[in-house]
Design an enzyme around this catalytic site. Structure first.
Site, PDB file in Angstrom:
ATOM      1  N   HIS A 241     -48.782  94.403 132.648  1.00  0.00           N
ATOM      2  CA  HIS A 241     -47.937  95.551 132.320  1.00  0.00           C
ATOM      3  C   HIS A 241     -46.439  95.290 132.597  1.00  0.00           C
ATOM      4  O   HIS A 241     -45.619  95.272 131.688  1.00  0.00           O
ATOM      5  CB  HIS A 241     -48.344  96.775 133.149  1.00  0.00           C
ATOM      6  CG  HIS A 241     -49.764  97.200 132.999  1.00  0.00           C
ATOM      7  ND1 HIS A 241     -50.264  97.838 131.879  1.00  0.00           N
ATOM      8  CD2 HIS A 241     -50.807  97.105 133.869  1.00  0.00           C
ATOM      9  CE1 HIS A 241     -51.543  98.118 132.062  1.00  0.00           C
ATOM     10  NE2 HIS A 241     -51.907  97.681 133.263  1.00  0.00           N
TER      11      HIS A 241
HETATM   12  O1  RIB Z   1     -50.238 101.594 134.715  1.00  0.00           O
HETATM   13  C1  RIB Z   1     -49.712 100.342 135.077  1.00  0.00           C
HETATM   14  C2  RIB Z   1     -48.586 100.498 136.036  1.00  0.00           C
HETATM   15  O2  RIB Z   1     -49.055 101.104 137.228  1.00  0.00           O
HETATM   16  C3  RIB Z   1     -47.990  99.154 136.482  1.00  0.00           C
HETATM   17  O3  RIB Z   1     -46.633  99.337 136.797  1.00  0.00           O
HETATM   18  C4  RIB Z   1     -48.762  98.836 137.723  1.00  0.00           C
HETATM   19  O4  RIB Z   1     -48.038  98.006 138.631  1.00  0.00           O
HETATM   20  C5  RIB Z   1     -48.917 100.208 138.313  1.00  0.00           C
HETATM   21  O5  RIB Z   1     -47.730 100.517 139.032  1.00  0.00           O
END
Ligand code: RIB
Ligand code: CA
Length: 311
Positions: A241
């Site tokens: 992500h």
């Molecule tokens: O949904 C994914 C996000 O939530 C990313 O930033 C992960 O590190 C968590 O913080």
């Protein structure tokens, strides 16, 4: 001239890779790292950020402790994904440096106020509590912000924390609403794009084959982190992500999307934290974000491996 950025983060294994990617990339100058409670509480997120900066070996980047909890809602954490430390899978030593003085919110305010002639880019990759608090504390900071490039939200992809909400937005939906309504240029990396950026066992092997402390740590972290999403979604790898935010700054043409109006649900508990993306422009509100929905995943993963190999 390198693009000046502040990374606001809740490490998290994917946050760790994003921070390492930024520190490995000469196109970027990481002015500061600010931490926010999210994946795990404070002070763990701050301790983790300090460890990751030291692992990078690119000198001292100030890490400032930020908010301890969301604006209104109780803190909701994600040890079920990231492990109790937040960066399980890597056995990193305690950092040599303490957090730098100054609250993360104040650091964001001061940096933006000093950058009106050369605006900076904010890169929130956790809940938006610090960025929203900075906007409330000193609305004039918008003049010093060139762009906010954030990881958060989801639309066609739904949610990863509730059926309709992605974690970063779900944890602090009120902060997210403040940020999306601030009138600052926003580029959004929602689950619709990050769920295409899957790190597979083959990629983890490429990190391990670097045979460096960074490669070993990243292989260990991603090996731990991938199990949750692979089991949950039945996919071939874990979504990387947060590094999507940094990769966009380095090679924007890796991504494509559309300018849309984005609103955040803060009233209904059923859909709390949902990012309502007007993808088909059926509403009457002007677009407030560039919403990414496609990435060249192979080139993205190659970029991450190649850049981390330089650390
Ligand atoms: O949904 C994914 C996000 O939530 C990313 O930033 C992960 O590190 C968590 O913080
Ligand atoms: Ca994160």
């Amino acid at each position: 001239m390198p693009r000046r950025i502040i990374i606001d983060t809740d490490p998290g294994q994917d946050d760790a890779v994003a921070i390492l990617l930024a520190l490995a990339s000469p196109e970027l100058e990481v002015m500061a790292i600010t931490t926010v409670a999210g994946n795990v509480p404070q002070p763990l997120v701050t301790d983790n950020a300090l460890k990751i900066v030291e692992l990078a070996g690119r000198g001292h980047v100030p890490v400032h402790r930020g908010c301890e909890r969301p604006l209104l809602r109780p803190l909701y954490t994600a040890e079920y994904v990231h492990g109790p430390s937040g960066i399980d899978g890597a056995d990193l030593p305690d950092a040599s440096w303490p957090p730098s003085p100054g609250h993360g919110v104040d650091v964001i305010v001061e940096a933006c106020m000093a950058s009106v002639d050369d605006p900076i880019t904010l890169c929130p990759i956790g809940p938006l509590t610090n960025v929203a608090t900075a906007l409330v504390k000193q609305p004039a900071i918008v003049a010093g912000i060139a762009e906010i490039v954030l990881m958060g939200g989801g639309f066609f992809e739904g949610g990863n924390t509730t059926p309709t909400a992605e974690f970063n937005i779900y944890v602090d939906p009120h902060a997210a609403a403040i940020v999306f309504d601030a009138g600052v240029p926003i580029t959004m990396m929602p689950l619709d794009v990050t769920h295409q950026a899957l790190v597979t066992p083959e990629h983890i092997g490429r990190f391990r084959d670097l045979r460096t402390p960074v490669g070993d740590a990243v292989a260990g972290m991603l090996g731990f982190y991938e199990r949750h999403d692979v089991e949950k979604y039945g996919i071939g790898g874990a979504p990387l992500h947060d590094p999507c935010v940094i990769a966009y700054l380095i090679e924007p043409d890796l991504f494509s999307g559309r300018r849309c109006h984005v609103a955040v649900e803060t009233a209904s508990e059923l859909t709390m934290g949902m990012t309502v993306v007007d993808w088909w422009a059926v509403g009457d509100r002007e677009p407030n974000a560039l919403v990414m929905n496609e990435v060249d995943a192979d080139r993205f993963l190659d970029l991450v491996v190649e850049r981390l190999a330089t650390l």
